[in-house]
Design an enzyme around this catalytic site. Structure first.
Site, PDB file in Angstrom:
ATOM      1  N   ASN A  10       0.881  -1.169   0.000  1.00  7.06           N
ATOM      2  CA  ASN A  10       0.000   0.000   0.000  1.00  7.06           C
ATOM      3  C   ASN A  10       0.918   1.218   0.000  1.00  7.06           C
ATOM      4  O   ASN A  10       1.423   1.625   1.040  1.00  7.06           O
ATOM      5  CB  ASN A  10      -0.859  -0.060   1.274  1.00  7.06           C
ATOM      6  CG  ASN A  10      -1.758   1.130   1.429  1.00  7.06           C
ATOM      7  OD1 ASN A  10      -1.726   2.061   0.625  1.00  7.06           O
ATOM      8  ND2 ASN A  10      -2.550   1.104   2.484  1.00  7.06           N
ATOM      9  N   ARG A  47      -2.477  -2.138  -3.402  1.00  5.50           N
ATOM     10  CA  ARG A  47      -3.581  -1.186  -3.298  1.00  5.50           C
ATOM     11  C   ARG A  47      -3.327  -0.096  -4.332  1.00  5.50           C
ATOM     12  O   ARG A  47      -2.253   0.506  -4.357  1.00  5.50           O
ATOM     13  CB  ARG A  47      -3.609  -0.579  -1.904  1.00  5.50           C
ATOM     14  CG  ARG A  47      -4.700   0.451  -1.743  1.00  5.50           C
ATOM     15  CD  ARG A  47      -4.668   1.045  -0.365  1.00  5.50           C
ATOM     16  NE  ARG A  47      -5.727   2.018  -0.197  1.00  5.50           N
ATOM     17  CZ  ARG A  47      -5.876   2.741   0.892  1.00  5.50           C
ATOM     18  NH1 ARG A  47      -5.033   2.602   1.896  1.00  5.50           N
ATOM     19  NH2 ARG A  47      -6.867   3.604   0.996  1.00  5.50           N
ATOM     20  N   HIS A  63     -11.645   4.842  -0.564  1.00  4.57           N
ATOM     21  CA  HIS A  63     -11.670   4.017   0.659  1.00  4.57           C
ATOM     22  C   HIS A  63     -12.472   2.729   0.461  1.00  4.57           C
ATOM     23  O   HIS A  63     -12.979   2.142   1.421  1.00  4.57           O
ATOM     24  CB  HIS A  63     -12.254   4.804   1.859  1.00  4.57           C
ATOM     25  CG  HIS A  63     -11.349   5.878   2.351  1.00  4.57           C
ATOM     26  ND1 HIS A  63     -11.797   7.139   2.707  1.00  4.57           N
ATOM     27  CD2 HIS A  63     -10.009   5.892   2.557  1.00  4.57           C
ATOM     28  CE1 HIS A  63     -10.779   7.881   3.095  1.00  4.57           C
ATOM     29  NE2 HIS A  63      -9.678   7.161   3.015  1.00  4.57           N
ATOM     30  N   ARG A  83      -6.755  17.895   4.337  1.00  2.00           N
ATOM     31  CA  ARG A  83      -7.568  18.201   3.142  1.00  2.00           C
ATOM     32  C   ARG A  83      -8.859  18.899   3.545  1.00  2.00           C
ATOM     33  O   ARG A  83      -9.411  18.633   4.615  1.00  2.00           O
ATOM     34  CB  ARG A  83      -7.893  16.905   2.387  1.00  2.00           C
ATOM     35  CG  ARG A  83      -6.702  16.317   1.685  1.00  2.00           C
ATOM     36  CD  ARG A  83      -7.036  14.988   1.048  1.00  2.00           C
ATOM     37  NE  ARG A  83      -6.270  13.912   1.631  1.00  2.00           N
ATOM     38  CZ  ARG A  83      -6.569  12.610   1.542  1.00  2.00           C
ATOM     39  NH1 ARG A  83      -7.647  12.239   0.878  1.00  2.00           N
ATOM     40  NH2 ARG A  83      -5.822  11.708   2.118  1.00  2.00           N
ATOM     41  N   GLU A 131      -7.523  -3.267   5.331  1.00  2.00           N
ATOM     42  CA  GLU A 131      -7.483  -3.215   3.867  1.00  2.00           C
ATOM     43  C   GLU A 131      -6.549  -4.278   3.301  1.00  2.00           C
ATOM     44  O   GLU A 131      -6.799  -4.837   2.232  1.00  2.00           O
ATOM     45  CB  GLU A 131      -7.037  -1.812   3.424  1.00  2.00           C
ATOM     46  CG  GLU A 131      -8.126  -0.770   3.681  1.00  2.00           C
ATOM     47  CD  GLU A 131      -7.585   0.599   4.027  1.00  2.00           C
ATOM     48  OE1 GLU A 131      -6.634   0.680   4.853  1.00  2.00           O
ATOM     49  OE2 GLU A 131      -8.104   1.595   3.515  1.00  2.00           O
TER      50      GLU A 131
END
Ligand code: ADP
Length: 416
Positions: free
Chosen positions: A9, A94, A182, A242, A382
């Protein structure tokens, strides 16, 4: 000799990895995990075995010059030294963006890699790192299947109404769409909730993935029907750095009146805003919770208010709610954020008592017994989703079919 799957990832300055062994029963078991942090500025490799034994915790040689490819090589060398019998069945990656074309996990061949390169303008901060990682592991293990798992894939299938912006239709055809992100985390949570609470999981569920990046997703029967992120990973909730949803008129104003260019705007929206911008202190929730500065508590209050507002919007998309799940670093660990969110959602039927929370950690229900809608904490994973898809695809041997289906889809390349 058992086979293994390793997952990568790759972020802008870090690479997380997890090593799984495939048991004789065909099930995946985590053997080790870790990450390289600080790429470009003193790269540091940490790795632990599944039993908690520290395998490595030190800066890499010439740490300032370590790039993504070098970091992958260091991880693979460490794993080969620690697990001498290592034999990879697949390597899973990922990948932040698959756009409309790459709408499911896929074995990576030359055509998929070429498609990914064309998508770089959609995710210029993240996709190049994913591609470097894939190229490096393809070179190192040319005979091993490489699998890409997309953060956008879980949200595909909603069609025009859920994916379009109210721009002229040509923009939709040119790929200006709400993609959502996500997805690997939502897929994991949907599966885990189905084990913990099958009735709720079959119904209407909102998941709040609250980490440095943050978004929320509405699931009906375990499938995404709405999400707060859109074309980029900027939309929806404010995040660590963000901005979240913003009136596009603000951007026009900054461009036209204050002399901003694209690079300045990008820094503002991706790196200087969110919790960091609101607090003026930190992007990190732990630091904000520890601070006595009123701007820190105001930033947390703002974040929680946005989560409540999005929960209301997603509940409207679902026509009600059976369960709400918190996940991600903040969702899993911040009792303060969870209490502030749930304290304002009793009207959705979630009965919650912050003073009567069950002891302990791990996946658990946090709403009151008998609450019409339940609230949960589930630790996302994940890496497990990536490893699962990698194993499924190499077992099925579907490389040819996937490539053909990608080639069959067509997205108009240019804007009107
Ligand atoms: P990423 O999106 O980078 O994977 P994570 O899911 O690891 O991020 O979440 C990182 C966020 O989780 C940070 O804001 C961090 O402060 C927060 N966090 C982690 N542990 C705690 C804790 N115990 N209490 C409050 N916030 C926490």
């Amino acid at each position: 000799m058992s086979e293994h799957i390793i997952t990568f990832n790759a972020g802008s300055s870090s690479i997380k990895f997890a090593l799984f062994s495939i048991g004789a029963d065909g099930l995946l078991r985590r053997a080790a995990a870790g990450q390289v942090d600080g790429l470009g500025a003193g790269a540091h490799l940490k790795a632990k075995a599944a039993d908690g034994r520290v395998l490595h915790d030190a800066e890499l040689p010439e740490g300032d010059r370590v790039g993504h490819g070098d970091a992958l090589a260091a991880i693979l060398a460490l794993m080969q030294a620690e697990f001498p019998q290592l034999r990879f069945a697949a390597i899973g990656h990922r990948v932040v963006h698959g756009a409309a074309r790459l709408s499911a996990s896929t074995v990576i061949d030359d055509a998929v890699l070429a498609s990914l390169r064309t998508l770089v303008p959609l995710a210029p901060l993240h996709l190049p790192n994913n591609i470097v990682g894939i190229e490096a592991t393809r070179r190192a293990f040319p005979g091993v299947a490489q699998v890409a798992c997309f953060d956008t894939a879980f949200h595909r299938g909603g069609g025009f109404l859920s994916e379009a912006y109210a721009l002229p239709r040509d923009y939709f055809e040119a790929g200006i769409r709400r993609y959502g992100f996500h997805g690997l985390s939502y897929e994991y949570v949907a599966g885990r909730l189905a084990e913990l609470a099958p009735r709720e999981a079959a119904g209407r569920v909102i998941v709040a993935h609250l980490g440095n990046g943050a978004s929320m997703c509405a699931l009906r029967g375990g499938r995404s029907i709405d999400t707060t992120m859109g074309f980029s990973a900027l939309d929806g909730l404010p995040m660590g750095t963000r901005c979240g949803a913003i009136d596009p008129g603000v951007l026009l104003h900054l461009l036209e009146t204050h002399g901003y260019d694209a690079a300045r705007l990008s820094d503002l929206l991706y790196k200087e805003s969110g919790l960091k911008g609101l607090s003026g202190i930190s992007h990190d929730m732990r630091e904000l919770e520890a601070s006595q500065d009123p701007h820190a508590s105001e930033a947390i209050a703002y974040f929680c208010a946005c989560i409540r507002r999005e929960a209301g919007a997603l509940a409207a998309s679902l026509g009600g709610i059976d369960a709400l799940v918190f996940t991600g670093g903040i969702g899993e660990n911040s009792a303060r954020v969870r209490a502030a969110v749930l304290g304002g959602l009793d009207w959705l039927g979630i009965e919650f008592d912050p003073d009567a929370q069950p002891e302990g950690r791990g996946d658990r229900v946090i709403s009151a017994p008998g609450s019409p809608a339940s609230a949960w904490v589930i630790a996302t994973d994940e890496e497990a989703v990536i490893a699962h898809h990698a194993l499924r695809l190499v077992r099925a041997g579907v490389q040819g079919a996937t490539t053909a289906s990608i080639a069959a889809r067509h997205t108009k390349a240019s804007l009107p």
